[in-house]
Each structure stands twice: as C-alpha cells, then as structure tokens.
Motif scaffolding. Sequence first.
Motif, PDB file in Angstrom:
ATOM      1  N   GLY A  66     -29.532 -57.398  -6.629  1.00 17.87           N
ATOM      2  CA  GLY A  66     -30.152 -58.014  -7.792  1.00 17.87           C
ATOM      3  C   GLY A  66     -30.457 -59.479  -7.536  1.00 17.87           C
ATOM      4  O   GLY A  66     -29.955 -60.078  -6.580  1.00 17.87           O
ATOM      5  N   ALA A  67     -31.315 -60.047  -8.399  1.00 17.10           N
ATOM      6  CA  ALA A  67     -31.659 -61.457  -8.292  1.00 17.10           C
ATOM      7  C   ALA A  67     -31.180 -62.166  -9.547  1.00 17.10           C
ATOM      8  O   ALA A  67     -31.465 -61.715 -10.653  1.00 17.10           O
ATOM      9  N   VAL A  68     -30.451 -63.270  -9.353  1.00 17.53           N
ATOM     10  CA  VAL A  68     -29.819 -63.898 -10.506  1.00 17.53           C
ATOM     11  C   VAL A  68     -29.918 -65.422 -10.424  1.00 17.53           C
ATOM     12  O   VAL A  68     -29.926 -66.005  -9.343  1.00 17.53           O
ATOM     13  N   ASN A  69     -30.039 -66.028 -11.580  1.00 18.03           N
ATOM     14  CA  ASN A  69     -30.021 -67.467 -11.774  1.00 18.03           C
ATOM     15  C   ASN A  69     -28.711 -68.039 -11.203  1.00 18.03           C
ATOM     16  O   ASN A  69     -27.635 -67.570 -11.537  1.00 18.03           O
ATOM     17  N   TYR A  70     -28.791 -69.049 -10.315  1.00 15.42           N
ATOM     18  CA  TYR A  70     -27.585 -69.508  -9.626  1.00 15.42           C
ATOM     19  C   TYR A  70     -26.566 -70.116 -10.572  1.00 15.42           C
ATOM     20  O   TYR A  70     -25.363 -70.012 -10.360  1.00 15.42           O
ATOM     21  N   ILE A  96     -35.145 -69.773 -24.658  1.00 17.60           N
ATOM     22  CA  ILE A  96     -35.245 -68.431 -24.084  1.00 17.60           C
ATOM     23  C   ILE A  96     -33.848 -67.822 -23.984  1.00 17.60           C
ATOM     24  O   ILE A  96     -32.879 -68.513 -23.665  1.00 17.60           O
ATOM     25  N   PRO A  97     -33.729 -66.535 -24.301  1.00 17.89           N
ATOM     26  CA  PRO A  97     -32.421 -65.880 -24.268  1.00 17.89           C
ATOM     27  C   PRO A  97     -32.084 -65.458 -22.849  1.00 17.89           C
ATOM     28  O   PRO A  97     -32.171 -64.287 -22.516  1.00 17.89           O
ATOM     29  N   ASP A  98     -31.699 -66.409 -22.027  1.00 18.60           N
ATOM     30  CA  ASP A  98     -31.545 -66.092 -20.602  1.00 18.60           C
ATOM     31  C   ASP A  98     -30.149 -65.607 -20.248  1.00 18.60           C
ATOM     32  O   ASP A  98     -29.937 -65.032 -19.197  1.00 18.60           O
ATOM     33  N   GLN A  99     -29.173 -65.860 -21.092  1.00 20.91           N
ATOM     34  CA  GLN A  99     -27.801 -65.466 -20.784  1.00 20.91           C
ATOM     35  C   GLN A  99     -26.979 -65.446 -22.058  1.00 20.91           C
ATOM     36  O   GLN A  99     -27.347 -66.070 -23.048  1.00 20.91           O
ATOM     37  N   ASP A 100     -25.884 -64.735 -21.992  1.00 20.61           N
ATOM     38  CA  ASP A 100     -24.867 -64.776 -23.036  1.00 20.61           C
ATOM     39  C   ASP A 100     -25.452 -64.915 -24.438  1.00 20.61           C
ATOM     40  O   ASP A 100     -25.184 -65.868 -25.162  1.00 20.61           O
ATOM     41  N   GLU A 101     -26.233 -63.903 -24.835  1.00 19.46           N
ATOM     42  CA  GLU A 101     -27.011 -64.033 -26.067  1.00 19.46           C
ATOM     43  C   GLU A 101     -26.166 -64.095 -27.332  1.00 19.46           C
ATOM     44  O   GLU A 101     -26.601 -64.631 -28.339  1.00 19.46           O
ATOM     45  N   SER A 113     -26.741 -62.289 -17.025  1.00 17.67           N
ATOM     46  CA  SER A 113     -25.377 -61.748 -17.112  1.00 17.67           C
ATOM     47  C   SER A 113     -25.397 -60.249 -16.856  1.00 17.67           C
ATOM     48  O   SER A 113     -24.538 -59.687 -16.193  1.00 17.67           O
ATOM     49  N   ARG A 114     -26.448 -59.618 -17.414  1.00 25.53           N
ATOM     50  CA  ARG A 114     -26.605 -58.184 -17.294  1.00 25.53           C
ATOM     51  C   ARG A 114     -26.887 -57.791 -15.833  1.00 25.53           C
ATOM     52  O   ARG A 114     -26.418 -56.759 -15.363  1.00 25.53           O
ATOM     53  N   THR A 115     -27.667 -58.600 -15.135  1.00 24.55           N
ATOM     54  CA  THR A 115     -27.956 -58.318 -13.729  1.00 24.55           C
ATOM     55  C   THR A 115     -26.651 -58.243 -12.941  1.00 24.55           C
ATOM     56  O   THR A 115     -26.423 -57.306 -12.166  1.00 24.55           O
ATOM     57  N   ILE A 116     -25.785 -59.219 -13.196  1.00 27.62           N
ATOM     58  CA  ILE A 116     -24.510 -59.233 -12.479  1.00 27.62           C
ATOM     59  C   ILE A 116     -23.710 -57.965 -12.807  1.00 27.62           C
ATOM     60  O   ILE A 116     -23.194 -57.293 -11.908  1.00 27.62           O
ATOM     61  N   ALA A 117     -23.648 -57.626 -14.106  1.00 24.45           N
ATOM     62  CA  ALA A 117     -22.884 -56.437 -14.515  1.00 24.45           C
ATOM     63  C   ALA A 117     -23.427 -55.181 -13.861  1.00 24.45           C
ATOM     64  O   ALA A 117     -22.673 -54.316 -13.410  1.00 24.45           O
ATOM     65  N   LEU A 118     -24.756 -55.077 -13.785  1.00 26.39           N
ATOM     66  CA  LEU A 118     -25.363 -53.858 -13.238  1.00 26.39           C
ATOM     67  C   LEU A 118     -25.129 -53.733 -11.738  1.00 26.39           C
ATOM     68  O   LEU A 118     -24.923 -52.637 -11.229  1.00 26.39           O
ATOM     69  N   VAL A 119     -25.171 -54.857 -11.031  1.00 23.19           N
ATOM     70  CA  VAL A 119     -24.939 -54.785  -9.587  1.00 23.19           C
ATOM     71  C   VAL A 119     -23.454 -54.541  -9.332  1.00 23.19           C
ATOM     72  O   VAL A 119     -23.072 -53.785  -8.443  1.00 23.19           O
ATOM     73  N   GLN A 120     -22.627 -55.152 -10.140  1.00 21.23           N
ATOM     74  CA  GLN A 120     -21.184 -54.954  -9.985  1.00 21.23           C
ATOM     75  C   GLN A 120     -20.796 -53.498 -10.201  1.00 21.23           C
ATOM     76  O   GLN A 120     -19.958 -52.955  -9.495  1.00 21.23           O
ATOM     77  N   SER A 121     -21.441 -52.828 -11.185  1.00 22.34           N
ATOM     78  CA  SER A 121     -21.111 -51.425 -11.441  1.00 22.34           C
ATOM     79  C   SER A 121     -21.786 -50.502 -10.435  1.00 22.34           C
ATOM     80  O   SER A 121     -21.505 -49.316 -10.397  1.00 22.34           O
ATOM     81  N   PHE A 159     -24.634 -55.051 -26.762  1.00 24.45           N
ATOM     82  CA  PHE A 159     -24.663 -54.079 -25.683  1.00 24.45           C
ATOM     83  C   PHE A 159     -24.964 -54.750 -24.354  1.00 24.45           C
ATOM     84  O   PHE A 159     -24.300 -54.529 -23.351  1.00 24.45           O
ATOM     85  N   LYS A 160     -25.984 -55.596 -24.368  1.00 29.25           N
ATOM     86  CA  LYS A 160     -26.407 -56.239 -23.135  1.00 29.25           C
ATOM     87  C   LYS A 160     -25.303 -57.139 -22.597  1.00 29.25           C
ATOM     88  O   LYS A 160     -25.132 -57.279 -21.400  1.00 29.25           O
ATOM     89  N   GLU A 161     -24.545 -57.709 -23.521  1.00 30.09           N
ATOM     90  CA  GLU A 161     -23.491 -58.621 -23.101  1.00 30.09           C
ATOM     91  C   GLU A 161     -22.187 -57.895 -22.817  1.00 30.09           C
ATOM     92  O   GLU A 161     -21.194 -58.515 -22.452  1.00 30.09           O
ATOM     93  N   GLY A 162     -22.182 -56.580 -23.051  1.00 25.99           N
ATOM     94  CA  GLY A 162     -20.967 -55.823 -22.796  1.00 25.99           C
ATOM     95  C   GLY A 162     -19.860 -56.081 -23.811  1.00 25.99           C
ATOM     96  O   GLY A 162     -18.680 -55.921 -23.513  1.00 25.99           O
TER      97      GLY A 162
END
Lengths: 221, 290, 493
Positions: free
Chosen positions: B194-198, B34-39, B180-188, C210-213
């Motif tokens: 947001g809810a994120v994988n620990y 599954i593409p869960d992070q850093d794709e 990763s995107r969740t973190i970026a979106l909350v940071q901006s 994009f998603k990864e910035g």
Amino acid sequence: MSLLELREETVGYSGTTVLRELELNIEQGERIALVGESGAGKSTLLNLIHTRLGETAALVPQELGLVQALSVFHNVYMGRLHQRSIWRNLRNLLKPAKIDVDLVMPVLERLRLEDKLFTSVGELSGGQQQRTAVGRALFHPGDILIADEPVSAVDEHQAREILDAITAEKPTVILAMHDRELAIKFADRLIGIRDGKIALDEAASGMAPKDLDDLYRNGDR
Amino acid sequence: MMVRSVLAAAGVFALMQAPVATPVVAADFVFTAIPDQDETQLRKRFGKVAKYLTKSLGVTVKYVPVKSYAAAVTAFRNNQVQLAWFGGLSGVRARELVKGSRAIAQGKKDPFFETFFIAHKSTGLKPSKAFPKGIAGRTFTFGSKGSTSGRLMPEFHIRSAFGKLPNKVFKKVGFSGNHSRTIALVQSGAYEVGAVNYKVWNREVKSGKVDTSKVSLIWKTPPYPDYQWTIRGDVNKQFGKGFGKKVQNSLLTMNDPDLLKSFPRAGFIAATNSDYAPIKETAKKIGLID
Amino acid sequence: MTVRPEPSPLARTTTTFVGIAILCLIFADVAISTVDPWQEFNRMLLGLVTPDFYATDSVTQAIAYTLAFALLGVALANVMGLFLALLFFSRIVRTGCAVIRAVHELFWALIFLQMFGLSPLTGVLAIAIPYSGIIAKVYAEILEEANPAPLKTIPAGTSRASAFIFVRMPDVWAHFRSYSMYRLECGIRSSAVLGFIGLPTLGFHLETAFKEGQYSEVSALLILFYLVIATMRIWMKRPLMPIYLIGAAAILPWGVAFSFSNIVRFLTEDIVPHPLRSGAGMEAFWDWLHMMVIDQAVPGTIATVQLTMIALVATGFLTIVLFPLISPLLLGKASRFCGHVFLVVARSTPEYILAFVLLQLWGPSMLPAIVALTLHNGAIIGHLVGRYTETVSLRQDAATGFNRYFYEVLPRVYRPMLALLFYRWEVIMRETAILGILGIATLGFYVDSAFADLRFDRAMLLIGITALLNIGVDAISRSVRTRLRLQTSLEQQ
C-alpha cells in the motif's frame, strides 16, 4: 376385527361443538358411506377417523391437497413419500425414475390419466384433479382409504369408475358422499350425520334414497 | 390519548432539536478540511481551530466536516466554505475551479512531503533505496482516490517505473479511502502492498497502532509539496478589505501546540500557488486532471 | 406413448439463469486473498458485543436527520408519485419515471451535492426523485387493478376529479397507505446510506467508525439503526404524520447558503464533455467518448452484469434455504422467532456494511460483493416467501420433514418466489452501484471515481449508461414475468 372404536367423542373448533357424543365402531373390510347435509359434520368426522388411524389410512380431502405446480406423477407418487428415502424422493422430484413411473402408471391407467403423466396439475380440469387426488390415495400403501366427496366433480359414469377402482384396491373404505343413490350402491354400510350426531347407521342393502330424507330436512333443534 | 401522543411527538422533536448545532448562516466564515485520517476526531480537532480563528479574526468561524476530498473541493467551489485545508492535488483542483483563490499557508515540512510504500511481511519485500520493482504482480491499495500522497504521487512513481497503468502492474488495485485504513488493510493482508502518507505512518507507528511485525516500510518517494490552506479570492469582498491577509496571519502565527497537533504540524509558513506547480504537472501527466 | 417429462417453462428459465450465473462465476474473480484477517475480525466481534453508545458525537442529531430526510423525501415522493401515476397513460411520463428510478439514490445525491451543496435539499431530493418514479409505477398498477365496476355506476357527466375522489380513491387508499409505509422503511434505510457520501445521517458516522475500525461505535450505531426500523410501526401513526413532517422540516438546517448560479453552472458547464467545453472540437470529443466507452463503460458494464447475475441466482438459492426459518408449515414457534430475528438483521443491514466486513475477511475480489448482495436480498425475499407460506394450508396427511419441504412447500412457493426474484433483479443491479464505491469495479466504481476527480461530464455519461442498463434489465425481467405468467400481487411488499 375392529379397526377403530369411538366412544363418547366430542369434537369442536374454537368453542363450537361440531360432533357430539359419538359412538362408532369400524370393522376391517367395511365400505362405509357418510351421508348428511353439508355442514352436518361429515368432514370433521372423516378427519377424526384419519387422525386416529394414522398413516395406515390414505386421505382424499375435499380440497384435494394437490400441489398445482407438480405433475400428476409427482402428486400420485406423494402417496408413498414416507416409505422412501429422502434421496430417492429428491431424485424423483428432479427426474422421475423409470422404476417409480412404472409403479405409478397402473394407477393412472385405472383412472384414465395415463396420458397426463407429466402434465402439471394446475393445467388439469376439476375432474382430472379429483382423479389425481384419488390416485395419490390409491398409491398410498395403506389398506384403508378415507375420502371426502371424491367424485363431486366428475360425471356419473366416471364416478362409478372411480368408485370401482377404489373398491378394487382398498379393502376398507370410508367416504363422505352427497349423491344418495350412488352412496347406497357403493357402500355396504351407511352412516347418516345430522347436527353433529349419528342419526342413522344401517346396512345399505335394500335402502332407497328417500329413506335418507330425514337427514336432509332442517332439523328442529 | 391522541393529545398525549401528539405531545410526546412534539417532545421527541424538542429533544432532537436540542443538540443540533446552530445552522451555518451566510455571514459566517466557514472552513473545511480533507478527511485524510482519523475521521472520528475531525470535529474535535478542527472545532478547536474554529474557536482559535473566531477569536483572532473577530467573525464567527465554523468548521464543516466532509466525507471526501471531492466534497471538500465542491464545498469550496460553491462558496459553502471559504477556506480549506487541502492536500496538494485537491488544492490544485480547487484553485483551478475557483478563479482568484490562493494557497496561503502550509506546514513547515509540507514542501518536502513523502509517501511511504508499505508491505505485508508475507511478501518478503525488504526496504530499499531504489524503487521496489518486486511489488509488481501483488495486490496494491492506494488511499483516497483524490489524495496526493495516497494516490497521485504513488501512481506517478509506479507509472514511471513500469511504464504501465497500475491495474496492469498489480494483480489487484484498491482504494482504501484514507491513510489509516491503508495501514489496517495491509496489516491484515487484505492487500499486500500500500501507499501511505508518511506523517500518518509515523504517527501510528509511534502510538503503537501498527504491528510492525506484520507490516513494514519498504520505500520512500522523493519529496514533493503537499498540504496547504487555500482561501477563496472573494473573501475580501464578503468579509471586508484585507480579510484574506488577516486569515493568513492568523494561520502563520498559530503556535499553540495543542492546536497544531490537530494537523499535525509544527507550525505554518507562507505558501503560494506556484509552490504546487509540480503537483499540477504530475496530475496532468497521469491524466487525473484534464 | 411418451413418458419423457417435458421440462416446464419455469424449469427451463431456472436452468438458463443458473447457467448464465455459472458462466459469469467462471470468469469472475472470487479468490480469497487475505493473509491475516483474524486479528481484525476478532476486533470486529469484540466491538459487536461491546456497543459504545457514547462514542459518537451528536448521535441524536444523526438519527433526527436520518428520519427527517426520509420523512420529507418519502412524503414528497408520495405527492409527486401520485400525481405522476395519474398521468401514467402518457408514454413520456412512463419513460421519465423509468429513467429517474433507474438511477440509484446515491448517484442522485452526488449530483445534487454539486448543485445544492450540503444543503438539506440534497438529501430530501435524492430520496424524493427516484422514489417518485418507483411510487408512480406502483400506484399506477394499483389504480389499474382496482375494481372498475363502481366507476360505471356513477351518473354520466360527473367530473373526472369527483369521480376519482369519490369512487377510485376510497378503493385504493388502503393499498397506497400500506405501500407508503413500506416505502418509508426503505426511505430510512436510504437516508442512512446517504450518510456514506457526506450527508449528516447515521451512515456518516457508521462509515467513519467502520473505516477507523471503531467497532464498538459501529455496533452501537447499527443497534440504533435496527431499533429505528423495528419500532417504526409503533411510532409511525397517521394522525402524527403532520407533526412529524413539520418537525422534520424544522430541524433541518435550511440556512445553508446555496446559489442559483451553482445549479446553472452544473447543468450548462460541468456536465458538458470536456473536449466540447474547452473547444477542442468534435474529433477530440469522439476520442473522449471512445476512451470512456473502452476504458470504463465496457469493463464497468461487464462487471456490473456479472455481479448482478451471480447475485441474482445466489439470492434464489439462499431464499430457498432461508424462508423455512419463518414458515409455520415447517418450523415451530420458538425456532421461527429466531428465524425472524436473523432475517430482520440480515435484511436491515445495508449491503455496503456487509461487503465492508467481508472485504476485510476475504480481501479484494467480487466475492464480498456477491455474498453481501445475496445475504441482504435473500433475507428480504426469504421473509416475503416465508410470510406467503402462512397463507398455504396443507392436507392433513401431508408428508413431514424434508419430504414436506421438497414436495409440498417448495413447489407451491416456487412460482411466487421467482416472481419476487425477477422483480428484485433490477434492484440488485442498482445496488451494485453502492458496492462500486467500495472498490468493486462495477459501473458504480467508475462513477465514484469520476466524482472523486470532479469530472462531472464523465460521471453523467456513466450514470446515463447505468440507467440504460437498469431499464434494459427491467424490460427483460418484465417480459420473462409475462411469459411465465408470474403474478405481481406479491411485489408490492
């Protein structure tokens, strides 16, 4: 007083010469009719004159240049666009102001278009469109009117009315006309064009249509 | 002229053909994740794993990247992949759809997975032990729609705490797509909470990608079982007797730290379908599976 | 005598649509909610000016696949479309075409993904099917408008086939050719966009980056994408077509296993509503349907219509602003060149990408979607209207500056512009689907959610509703165009 002097003018489009070695002097207050075969260079000469005279002259081009989607009022009002502020023009575009409608109205009455005030030009007959274009030129504040076949699409009676209106409003008039009889009646000076040259330039009084025959025979080149 | 341009066109195709990976043929053993992070790193990360499995299983093993959790499940269901690194929820879904498929391995800490709730500093929310009720009325982003840690568990806790659907609790609810995107979106500040994988959070904080003056951890969920390797039941028929067992062994004995970093896990332990019963139950409870 | 101007039907229609859009806007959520967008925005800008062409693995492969799907899909659509166009007198064919083109290619791809998996067939068909419907309609229109005179002059008893080949085809061939070129450009764009949901085209990497910035990678991929589109007229030569097609078929990995049983299972099980499949009975089915309509279809439809109407009217306004950028009636050569570059970039950038960037800047609301749709479509229609003004000649003494724009140019282009806008209405509605995937709660959002949950029964129901909505809008648009006598001649571009 001389309005315009052309000396040794040569005009052409993309390599072909349309007008050659023109010598022409136009005085204020003259009523001039340009006659000659189609393709002789009348329209080109009119355009040249208009370019030289600039915004003091109103123009009725052969293809009229009307905006079909706009009403008769708007098209006539366009004769004075350059004199008004952009805001006033915008306002009139969206909703004509009474003050400007009242200014345009007499012109339309003269041309028997008063009942078409807010009709869009696209819905008018060819003759009505021609009258609208003349109306725009009459509404133009300048003293000079230049028109290319302004009465080609109306009957003879209407043609006289339109020409009367033009003469009444504008002291200096330069028209291209194909109806020789009408030209002689209307103008006080006739200029005949043949093969891009001025072949005749005389006072109109006393001339008969057949005197112009020379202009219409296929010239030997 | 004509001949030249024809040759040129042929050349272009030859050029394009060159780097194309050899197509997957039916006899290959294929897996996905599954593409869960850093794709962007998926191919690199799992390419190494494919090499390792090829060596230890004796058949050609290929990795196919997918764009979504659902695509991973679909590929598994359609037998285009026979093995997959799933999340808790996607694994449950996949095993529902493919009878006889089994969870065979999970990360050492995967039985005790956690979701972190994170918030932008402008919210003024502070870390707490109890569920942070102050998140109500904020804008909130989940991760992927099909994620366990990014969707299922946080939604479950939100619904238990408020007794309402998330879109009634929050001003706005979004799905970022991945952690990763969740973190970026909350940071901006695009979303306030947001809810994120620990694991993703810890890794990104450690690598300095997170500006902790702007976004911070406010709550940890109780632990739940998450990621696992799931294999189709019919692999033995396709690849020979005991193949499933062999795959499981290869995974459990994987100890190259470089490989394990791909997941990232310290190592794998055995797993069974029943380990994920709580996930299935939770998903049913909140209506994510019928 | 009356001097009150009667509002023209055009003006009345304009007012009505603007009124509806304002009403929609009042109820729409267009708040800007980001707190700290600039850090990310600066990174985007930095990335934009520092493209990294080596960041993407196998980028040539992605470009090759993008072209291959587009070429094969559009070629297949041309064949099927022409065939269907010949049968367009049949009501069933017309309706069928309306249905298949009412479903966005992304949804087709999501459906085929279930049946064929990540096989090339998924990508090719996802383009070919909806395009067939579009092409059939356009070709049928072209055939209808073709000169009927030659057909009367051929000897009686000539077979219909020979009559068609000798008399009809030569007449319409040039139109077909130029239209299929335009479709190919659309096809390349669609093909790239299919990458967003997992096909191995440019969009795959674009979305990931994009998603990864990874904005430098994004920048490089976008530049490559623009290049492919901009150079199309150069490399797309007719004699080379067979080579391209064979090449396209050769590079796609057809070896991916797909089984017939998957297709059967999808059609006979997966899309059957869950209560019926599990034997829970009709009552449960009605409950299910009720839930779907109330919880998803109705809110999704409202948001879709809202977004569509606002975007449609905003597109109109933007067009009015943008077309002068490339109009020789209003600007000089140098300024027009800049105008062209801007419009090419704005219309080639997928609206998904625009919305994505704006979402980052403004936070989640309908605003990014509105602006993305407006920019993209405004640039397309602005380009067409600007091009149209090239055929308009003004009188020698026409006004200048703003007066010229408002009195001479705008009134002349207004009617064709409205024609294009109404024609685009349905397209805009279809495009809202793709923005649903970004989280804007249109019907597309619920469809995407259903696919994410592997609930294909729900997905198919919602896609069906989306299709109906599109067909409805298409019908309204057609009746408005007929009533206002808006010509369709510009449509084909």
